[in-house]
Design a protein around this motif. Structure first.
Motif, PDB file in Angstrom:
ATOM      1  N   VAL A  69      -1.537  -4.348  17.340  1.00 49.32           N
ATOM      2  CA  VAL A  69      -2.391  -5.702  17.154  1.00 49.32           C
ATOM      3  C   VAL A  69      -1.091  -6.507  17.081  1.00 49.32           C
ATOM      4  O   VAL A  69      -0.462  -6.481  15.927  1.00 49.32           O
ATOM      5  N   PRO A  70      -0.887  -7.526  17.829  1.00 47.43           N
ATOM      6  CA  PRO A  70       0.304  -8.566  17.559  1.00 47.43           C
ATOM      7  C   PRO A  70       0.226  -9.172  16.295  1.00 47.43           C
ATOM      8  O   PRO A  70      -0.981  -9.573  16.024  1.00 47.43           O
ATOM      9  N   GLY A  71       1.207  -9.238  15.498  1.00 44.38           N
ATOM     10  CA  GLY A  71       1.374  -9.915  14.220  1.00 44.38           C
ATOM     11  C   GLY A  71       0.866  -9.087  13.014  1.00 44.38           C
ATOM     12  O   GLY A  71       0.691  -9.575  11.715  1.00 44.38           O
ATOM     13  N   PHE A  72       0.374  -7.737  13.308  1.00 42.99           N
ATOM     14  CA  PHE A  72      -0.119  -6.990  12.376  1.00 42.99           C
ATOM     15  C   PHE A  72       1.023  -6.611  11.187  1.00 42.99           C
ATOM     16  O   PHE A  72       0.612  -6.716  10.236  1.00 42.99           O
ATOM     17  N   TYR A  73       2.038  -6.456  11.561  1.00 47.55           N
ATOM     18  CA  TYR A  73       3.220  -6.165  10.657  1.00 47.55           C
ATOM     19  C   TYR A  73       4.014  -7.103  10.123  1.00 47.55           C
ATOM     20  O   TYR A  73       4.893  -7.031   9.461  1.00 47.55           O
ATOM     21  N   ASP A  74       3.408  -8.286  10.409  1.00 49.43           N
ATOM     22  CA  ASP A  74       4.086  -9.752   9.790  1.00 49.43           C
ATOM     23  C   ASP A  74       4.101  -9.688   8.268  1.00 49.43           C
ATOM     24  O   ASP A  74       3.249  -9.259   7.753  1.00 49.43           O
ATOM     25  N   GLY A  75       5.289  -9.735   7.683  1.00 48.18           N
ATOM     26  CA  GLY A  75       5.422  -9.634   6.328  1.00 48.18           C
ATOM     27  C   GLY A  75       5.584  -8.366   5.544  1.00 48.18           C
ATOM     28  O   GLY A  75       5.812  -8.375   4.500  1.00 48.18           O
ATOM     29  N   VAL A  76       5.463  -7.191   6.355  1.00 44.67           N
ATOM     30  CA  VAL A  76       5.708  -5.821   5.989  1.00 44.67           C
ATOM     31  C   VAL A  76       7.006  -5.607   5.477  1.00 44.67           C
ATOM     32  O   VAL A  76       8.022  -5.897   6.184  1.00 44.67           O
ATOM     33  N   ARG A  77       7.327  -5.265   4.062  1.00 48.02           N
ATOM     34  CA  ARG A  77       8.682  -4.959   3.536  1.00 48.02           C
ATOM     35  C   ARG A  77       9.015  -3.573   3.726  1.00 48.02           C
ATOM     36  O   ARG A  77       8.235  -2.678   3.394  1.00 48.02           O
ATOM     37  N   GLU A  78      10.202  -3.204   4.172  1.00 52.52           N
ATOM     38  CA  GLU A  78      10.652  -2.050   4.176  1.00 52.52           C
ATOM     39  C   GLU A  78      11.024  -1.381   2.880  1.00 52.52           C
ATOM     40  O   GLU A  78      11.389  -1.918   1.798  1.00 52.52           O
ATOM     41  N   LEU A  79      10.911   0.054   2.828  1.00 53.59           N
ATOM     42  CA  LEU A  79      11.279   0.649   1.411  1.00 53.59           C
ATOM     43  C   LEU A  79      12.690   0.398   1.198  1.00 53.59           C
ATOM     44  O   LEU A  79      13.673   0.405   2.268  1.00 53.59           O
ATOM     45  N   THR A  80      13.289   0.176  -0.123  1.00 48.77           N
ATOM     46  CA  THR A  80      14.462   0.190  -0.418  1.00 48.77           C
ATOM     47  C   THR A  80      14.926   1.790  -0.608  1.00 48.77           C
ATOM     48  O   THR A  80      14.298   2.729  -0.758  1.00 48.77           O
TER      49      THR A  80
END
Length: 467
Positions: A252-263
């Protein structure tokens, strides 16, 4: 020679053990099943019972808060130090349905202790883990010689968690000023295992929807009309097939907006856990791993967003065949969300995505239910360090860190109160939450009492003070 604080806590707990278990068993006998209307009076009786016990514990302010559904219990014990942190403990006093015929080996609302385990509905989820705070705060007072806790201590124990917490956010918003806190402690959670005690640092959010497609105004003969008009069941299948790409990512376009990767530090903490994928697959009753490419299983469960098909319906479902083009079809989807995602944004992008994928002649309706935001505590938060130390003192070993893949109403407390949410629980996977033969390990239950007793002093001593 005077006792050490740790020994003083254990000594006090030992003197109160039998009375504590007797009280807990009395509470567990109340079938406070919020999902079944015939037990509404029992849920109210459970709230009244808890309110009485919190008063006996020493809380000077105890109130049963009504909602448009079933009641919650609020308690407040003010500290003598005005600069001490304010802590709100959250849990729930309602339970899942249970009956002997479900496969229980004991009556679910007649608590029994067998081989050091207390069997009853609610023993772990969540009455046992709520109730250990009553003995924990008394042990804290006895060991320190205090007349009030070392922190400003509040409790909010809701009565609808097991039926969806329908009225919980409205309750929190209504009483936001009285519930104001520096940190929220959730005791509706568990540990990795008895051998590996852990503290949970966050849980995922949730967005759920139902997508209904309408084609012809009534079911059609597939020989007379098939291949010449759009079929809503076929289009539902196309939607489901398009939900993920070949790498297991949500398409879905935009689904991952804002998702933060693990440190790197977060990945390191995940790697410290003794995770056995083969054993986990047995628990999952599955035969293969599947998910987003390039991610470990724990990352997929705790730190990555997901989209799942919960059910598909459309057309003829009875025995034999019925050669039709159905007039409608439906799919139910759920999305688990991680730090940086908002349920409202997911609702928008999914609704837009559905609209762009449907052919002419298919009408549709996408309905989202109220969502839950994810919550995640910063690893360097002083309250998290205090919680890990308190657990470490109780268990006598290093405490590791997990996350929770599920979702819960505690995120509403984070949203409304603006306070970080932490998790103090001693339940283990074998405790059979929501299943027959729910139990709590008594040794672990009293470790929870100890951890609660140590936590209030540690928070007060290590909380940043204004200068």
């Amino acid at each position: 020679m005077s006792e050490t604080p740790d020994n003083a806590v254990r000594t006090y707990i030992g003197t109160q053990r039998d009375a504590f278990l007797g009280d807990l068993a009395e509470w567990l006998r109340i079938p406070s099943v919020s999902a079944q209307p015939e037990h509404a009076a029992d849920v109210r009786r459970s709230a009244d019972w808890l309110a009485t016990k919190l008063k006996e514990t020493g809380f000077p302010t105890v109130e049963v808060w009504p909602t448009d559904g079933l009641p919650a219990v609020f308690a407040h014990w003010q500290c003598e130090d005005p600069e001490a942190p304010t802590v709100l403990v959250y849990g729930h006093h309602d339970v899942q349905p249970a009956a002997l015929a479900d496969g229980w080996h004991t009556e679910p609302f007649a608590p029994e202790i067998i081989d050091g385990k207390l069997y009853a509905r609610g023993a772990a989820d969540d009455k046992g883990q709520v109730f250990f705070h009553t003995l924990g705060v008394r042990a804290h007072l006895a060991a320190t010689g205090r007349s009030t806790p070392a922190v400003h201590l509040k409790m909010l124990i809701e009565g609808e968690e097991e039926s969806g917490s329908e009225h919980f956010r409205a309750l929190v918003e209504e009483h936001a000023e009285r519930l104001a806190a520096d940190v929220v402690i959730v005791s509706d959670t568990g540990m990795w295992s008895a051998e590996t005690p852990t503290v949970c640092t966050g849980m995922r959010g949730l967005a759920e929807c139902e997508i209904t497609l309408h084609g012809p105004d009534e079911d059609l003969h597939s020989g007379s009309f098939g291949g010449a008009v759009p079929n809503p069941a076929t289009e539902v299948a196309r939607l489901v097939a398009a939900l993920h790409d070949e790498d297991g990512r949500v398409a879905v376009p935009g689904f991952y907006d804002g998702v933060r990767e693990l440190t790197d530090r977060e990945r390191e903490l995940f790697a410290q856990l003794p995770f056995d994928e083969t054993a986990w697959l047995r628990t999952a009753k599955s035969r293969a791993l599947r998910g987003e490419s390039g991610r470990t299983t724990l990352e997929r469960l705790w730190a990555r967003p997901t989209a799942e098909v919960n059910g598909i319906a459309g057309g003829y479902q009875g025995p034999g065949g019925k050669t039709i083009i159905p007039s409608s079809a439906t799919v139910k989807l759920s999305f688990r969300l991680v730090d940086g995602q908002e349920p409202e944004h997911i609702a928008r992008v999914v609704t837009d995505w559905v609209a762009t994928r449907l052919p002419e002649g298919i009408r549709h309706r996408t309905t989202f239910h109220p969502g839950t935001r994810p919550c995640l505590a910063p690893l360097d938060h002083p309250a998290l360090r205090s919680l890990a130390r308190a657990m470490g003192r109780a268990f006598g070993k290093e405490i590791l860190f997990t996350r929770e893949g599920g979702s819960g109403p505690a995120a509403d407390l984070q949203d409304v109160l603006g306070a970080p949410v932490l998790f103090l629980g001693i339940s283990v996977p074998s405790d059979a939450w929501h299943a027959p033969n729910e139990k709590v390990e008594l040794d672990l239950l009293f470790k929870g009492v100890e951890a609660g007793a140590h936590l209030w002093s540690d928070l007060a001593e290590n909380w940043p003070r204004a200068h």
